[in-house]
Motif scaffolding. Structure first.
Motif, PDB file in Angstrom:
ATOM      1  N   ASN A   1       9.984   4.513 -11.347  1.00 30.58           N
ATOM      2  CA  ASN A   1      10.511   4.614 -12.707  1.00 30.58           C
ATOM      3  C   ASN A   1       9.385   4.453 -13.707  1.00 30.58           C
ATOM      4  N   LYS A   2       9.429   5.199 -14.779  1.00 32.55           N
ATOM      5  CA  LYS A   2       8.455   5.002 -15.854  1.00 32.55           C
ATOM      6  C   LYS A   2       8.834   3.741 -16.615  1.00 32.55           C
ATOM      7  N   PRO A   3       7.854   2.909 -16.952  1.00 30.78           N
ATOM      8  CA  PRO A   3       8.189   1.737 -17.774  1.00 30.78           C
ATOM      9  C   PRO A   3       8.567   2.178 -19.177  1.00 30.78           C
ATOM     10  N   GLN A   4       9.543   1.487 -19.785  1.00 37.67           N
ATOM     11  CA  GLN A   4      10.009   1.862 -21.115  1.00 37.67           C
ATOM     12  C   GLN A   4       9.055   1.377 -22.199  1.00 37.67           C
ATOM     13  N   SER A   5       8.448   0.211 -21.964  1.00 43.96           N
ATOM     14  CA  SER A   5       7.522  -0.335 -22.956  1.00 43.96           C
ATOM     15  C   SER A   5       6.438  -1.096 -22.206  1.00 43.96           C
ATOM     16  N   GLU A   6       5.444  -1.527 -22.965  1.00 43.16           N
ATOM     17  CA  GLU A   6       4.343  -2.251 -22.335  1.00 43.16           C
ATOM     18  C   GLU A   6       4.824  -3.555 -21.725  1.00 43.16           C
ATOM     19  N   ASP A   7       5.733  -4.197 -22.455  1.00 46.24           N
ATOM     20  CA  ASP A   7       6.262  -5.462 -21.976  1.00 46.24           C
ATOM     21  C   ASP A   7       6.957  -5.286 -20.638  1.00 46.24           C
ATOM     22  N   GLU A   8       7.703  -4.193 -20.573  1.00 47.30           N
ATOM     23  CA  GLU A   8       8.429  -3.938 -19.341  1.00 47.30           C
ATOM     24  C   GLU A   8       7.459  -3.615 -18.216  1.00 47.30           C
TER      25      GLU A   8
ATOM     26  N   TYR B   1       0.814  -1.208   0.000  1.00 47.20           N
ATOM     27  CA  TYR B   1       0.000   0.000   0.000  1.00 47.20           C
ATOM     28  C   TYR B   1       0.852   1.265   0.000  1.00 47.20           C
ATOM     29  N   ASN B   2       1.867   1.259   0.859  1.00 42.38           N
ATOM     30  CA  ASN B   2       2.648   2.493   1.028  1.00 42.38           C
ATOM     31  C   ASN B   2       3.744   2.670  -0.001  1.00 42.38           C
ATOM     32  N   GLU B   3       4.272   1.576  -0.491  1.00 43.70           N
ATOM     33  CA  GLU B   3       5.381   1.691  -1.429  1.00 43.70           C
ATOM     34  C   GLU B   3       5.124   0.882  -2.694  1.00 43.70           C
ATOM     35  N   PRO B   4       4.060   1.230  -3.434  1.00 41.36           N
ATOM     36  CA  PRO B   4       3.817   0.490  -4.681  1.00 41.36           C
ATOM     37  C   PRO B   4       5.015   0.653  -5.603  1.00 41.36           C
ATOM     38  N   GLU B   5       5.416  -0.445  -6.227  1.00 39.94           N
ATOM     39  CA  GLU B   5       6.647  -0.390  -7.015  1.00 39.94           C
ATOM     40  C   GLU B   5       6.407   0.035  -8.453  1.00 39.94           C
ATOM     41  N   ASN B   6       5.145   0.001  -8.890  1.00 38.05           N
ATOM     42  CA  ASN B   6       4.874   0.507 -10.237  1.00 38.05           C
ATOM     43  C   ASN B   6       3.450   1.047 -10.305  1.00 38.05           C
TER      44      ASN B   6
ATOM     45  N   PHE C   1       0.884   0.100 -11.955  1.00 34.17           N
ATOM     46  CA  PHE C   1      -0.208  -0.867 -11.889  1.00 34.17           C
ATOM     47  C   PHE C   1      -0.610  -1.141 -10.446  1.00 34.17           C
ATOM     48  N   VAL C   2       0.387  -1.398  -9.624  1.00 36.80           N
ATOM     49  CA  VAL C   2       0.115  -1.708  -8.214  1.00 36.80           C
ATOM     50  C   VAL C   2      -0.528  -0.507  -7.533  1.00 36.80           C
ATOM     51  N   ALA C   3       0.044   0.672  -7.800  1.00 35.64           N
ATOM     52  CA  ALA C   3      -0.488   1.887  -7.183  1.00 35.64           C
ATOM     53  C   ALA C   3      -1.942   2.096  -7.563  1.00 35.64           C
ATOM     54  N   ASP C   4      -2.249   1.818  -8.818  1.00 27.02           N
ATOM     55  CA  ASP C   4      -3.596   2.037  -9.319  1.00 27.02           C
ATOM     56  C   ASP C   4      -4.552   0.978  -8.785  1.00 27.02           C
ATOM     57  N   PHE C   5      -4.045  -0.258  -8.691  1.00 25.32           N
ATOM     58  CA  PHE C   5      -4.921  -1.366  -8.313  1.00 25.32           C
ATOM     59  C   PHE C   5      -5.217  -1.373  -6.820  1.00 25.32           C
ATOM     60  N   ILE C   6      -4.238  -0.996  -6.016  1.00 30.30           N
ATOM     61  CA  ILE C   6      -4.413  -1.011  -4.567  1.00 30.30           C
ATOM     62  C   ILE C   6      -4.902   0.360  -4.117  1.00 30.30           C
ATOM     63  N   GLY C   7      -6.136   0.444  -3.751  1.00 31.54           N
ATOM     64  CA  GLY C   7      -6.671   1.695  -3.237  1.00 31.54           C
ATOM     65  C   GLY C   7      -6.756   2.768  -4.318  1.00 31.54           C
ATOM     66  N   ASP C   8      -7.226   3.961  -3.929  1.00 29.39           N
ATOM     67  CA  ASP C   8      -7.270   5.082  -4.861  1.00 29.39           C
ATOM     68  C   ASP C   8      -5.920   5.770  -4.823  1.00 29.39           C
ATOM     69  N   SER C   9      -5.509   6.287  -5.974  1.00 30.58           N
ATOM     70  CA  SER C   9      -4.269   7.049  -5.943  1.00 30.58           C
ATOM     71  C   SER C   9      -4.207   8.005  -7.114  1.00 30.58           C
ATOM     72  N   ASN C  10      -3.432   9.057  -6.934  1.00 28.74           N
ATOM     73  CA  ASN C  10      -3.110   9.965  -8.024  1.00 28.74           C
ATOM     74  C   ASN C  10      -1.800   9.485  -8.623  1.00 28.74           C
TER      75      ASN C  10
END
Lengths: 367, 271
Positions: free
Chosen positions: A353-360, A234-239, A241-250
């Motif tokens: 970090n911003k992902p470089q591509s969708e695969d990444e 919750y506190n340290e989403p690593e990307n 997707f996680v930030a968006d999926f877990i709880g509300d976030s900006n």
């Protein structure tokens, strides 16, 4: 620990290990070289949207699905091709799957009768299991006469009387209403403590995952996105997707100016992250409850409230500021049209970090 | 009378004209003699050696046909349930297709096939095998019954089997059961309603048929149905025919009651 090599080994060796598991259906990849270690006595939850591969993972463990490649190791033994009825695991199914032709006692006794236990043993176990799930005296009731929540408890009782090392739970609370679901969450935590066995839980409900688990595995498109304690997730989403999926976030585009300084919407925010380099574009995650609202000019950035909804404990507001619509939660209501300022404590700004591509994007944390 | 009751009117009229009145007429004929005086002789005549023998043969052949149909239909249902073709209902469609052809025609076709110089014996002779001599024997009648009534067994059993929740079967495996145990403790008990209706739908027509035994028995296999038919069509003893029909009805009611009882007691431990 060096004094107790046996204990040390026991702690080091995972109870279950999934190694390089891949599975596809009709050319569609569900799991891609999936790896997971499950320790003894852990409450571990696979969390993700539908189609992320979490249920397939559970079914591979239960023996109902054979992986295309990879191995399932249980206590050091390869059980990849072992039939479901030979596995020391039991499953609690999403739709309970009680035997409608048997009463409650017969349902619970099913596994014990198959393994040839004595009548006294079985009767004792039924009593014990019904007490454990708070359904004393339900032995003679029929399956139909029970509510959904009660049926789910019986399904759990039916699984645990066999004393499995691992209990697999496939969205067991999915069909229950909110109130009952919350009750059952506490019930499951209690059961887990009393039984002292490993729970592998599958859900798409992030609240459920955060409430109950020792460890949460966030999955998407067959990959693990992040693995950690509920607090870490919750506190340290690593990307994103996680930030968006877990709880509300900006999730906002930002630029890391230098260590501990990030520029969002042309405003400088102090943060605590280091090592991203200079002028590096990043994703910034700010939880809505971490936005501190004040009078214009008092904070880091000024904006205007564009919507305001009361959702129970607090008000959920959208604030237009710097070309971005911020989601903020506060116990004080700021009516639509109010000019406000916002600031965020450096600790509550999460830089990714911003992902470089969708695969990444999908692979980012597939380690 | 409200609207709902009004809608049930045609149905009630049908029951009255199609079921109750004919039953009353049969009962009247069965319990009277030619002069119209009350008698139970027609009923008791079931005890004569000729009639009793025919009844026993009917019960025996109907039982054999039912068991054969069940043994064919249940495994077939299991296979269809798990196959992709079966799930789309296509294979089931194929199996019930013969039902759409006239029943007498199908039975007569078997007569042509089974005849002394029929198709099957010609083929067997051509490849040097001994001829099959089952036409005009009880075996031919059983074959005809199985062929004619098998779809009535397949359909309800298949319907019961596909309704079983896959999760329930997986749960049984999960709890340690092997295939045999899953079959005997879960699949068979859960498909019992289908088995019961299949058994009913094969047993009852097999017990009362006279067409199959006429065509494939060649007058040498006398079932109770043939005797009743002869009383009506050749001897013109409607009273005796009706009396024997009443006895048959009682036998069917007893059989159904036994099957029902078996259904209820059999829960969970049929095999």
């Amino acid at each position: 620990m060096g004094k107790y090599p046996a204990e040390f080994l026991k702690i080091k060796m995972p109870l279950i290990e999934l190694i390089d598991i891949s599975k596809s259906y009709d050319g569609e990849t569900v799991l891609d070289e999936f790896n997971l270690k499950i320790k003894e006595n852990e409450f571990i939850t696979l969390l993700g949207p539908s189609g992320c591969g979490k249920t397939t993972t559970l079914r591979i463990l239960g023996g109902f699905v054979t992986p295309d490649t990879g191995k399932v190791i249980y206590q050091g033994k390869d059980i990849t091709n072992l039939a479901p009825n030979k596995r020391p695991l039991n499953t609690v199914f999403q739709k309970y799957a009680l035997f409608p032709n048997m009463n409650i006692a017969e349902n619970i006794a099913f596994g014990l009768k198959i393994s040839g236990k004595s009548k006294e043993y079985i009767d004792d176990k039924i009593k014990y299991a019904l007490k454990l799930v708070n359904l004393n005296g339900y032995e003679k009731r029929s399956v139909d006469s029970l509510s959904g929540g009660q049926q789910q408890r019986i399904a759990i009782a039916r699984a645990i009387v066999n004393e499995p090392k691992v209990l697999l739970l496939d969205e067991p609370l999915g069909a229950l209403d909110l109130k009952l679901r919350q009750e059952m969450q506490y019930e499951l935590i209690r059961l887990k403590k009393e039984l002292g066995i490993t729970f592998l839980y599958v859900t798409h409900d992030q609240e459920e995952a955060l409430t109950m688990s020792d460890k949460v595995v966030v999955m998407n498109q067959g990959y693990i996105q992040q693995m950690g304690t509920p607090e870490q997730i919750y506190n340290e989403p690593e990307n994103a997707f996680v930030a968006d999926f877990i709880g509300d976030s900006n999730i906002i585009d930002g630029v890391m100016m230098e260590d501990r300084v990030v520029k969002i919407c042309n405003h400088i925010f102090p943060c605590i992250d280091e090592g991203f380099g200079r002028n590096k574009p990043v994703d910034v995650v700010i939880r809505p409850e971490d936005i501190i609202i004040g009078k214009p000019g008092e904070g880091t950035i000024d904006g205007v409230v564009t919507s305001n909804v009361f959702i129970g404990v607090h008000y959920e507001m959208c604030i237009q500021a710097g070309g971005f619509e911020w989601l903020a939660q506060n116990t004080t209501s700021y009516p639509v049209g109010t000019h406000v300022s916002m600031r965020v404590v450096p600790d509550n700004i999460q830089i990714m970090n911003k992902p470089q591509s969708e695969d990444e994007e999908a692979m980012a944390l597939d380690e | 009378m409200n609207k709902k009751q009004l809608f049930s009117g045609p149905f009630l009229a049908f029951i009255l004209c199609g079921t109750l009145v004919p039953l009353g007429v049969i009962a009247f004929y069965g319990l009277t003699d030619r002069s119209g005086a009350f008698t139970v002789d027609n009923i008791l005549s079931i005890a004569t050696p000729e009639h009793a023998e025919a009844l026993l043969l009917s019960l025996g052949l109907a039982l054999i046909s039912t068991v054969i149909c069940l043994l064919l239909a249940f495994p077939l249902g299991l296979i269809l349930k798990d196959s992709k073709l079966g799930q789309k209902g296509f294979m089931v469609f194929i199996f019930i297709l013969p039902m759409w052809m006239n029943f007498l025609l199908r039975t007569m076709a078997w007569q042509v096939l089974l005849e002394k110089n029929g198709v099957i014996n010609n083929v067997l002779g051509a490849i040097g095998l001994p001829a099959l001599e089952i036409i005009n024997t009880p075996a031919a009648v059983v074959l005809g019954m199985v062929y004619d009534y098998l779809p009535f067994m397949i359909l309800p059993i298949y319907n019961a089997l596909i309704k079983i929740d896959k999760n329930v079967i997986e749960a049984a495996y999960d709890l340690g059961a092997n295939y045999r145990q899953v079959l005997s403790k879960v699949i068979i008990p859960l498909s019992l309603p289908g088995i019961v209706s299949g058994v009913t739908m094969v047993f009852v027509p097999s017990l009362t048929t006279f067409a199959v035994s006429n065509i494939l028995g060649g007058g040498k296999v006398n079932l109770i149905g043939n005797i009743i038919e002869q009383e009506f069509t050749t001897s013109f003893n409607w009273n005796l025919g009706a009396g024997l029909s009443l006895v048959m009805m009682i036998f069917i009611i007893i059989s159904m009651a036994l099957i029902e009882k078996f259904d209820r007691n059999g829960e969970g431990n049929l095999i």
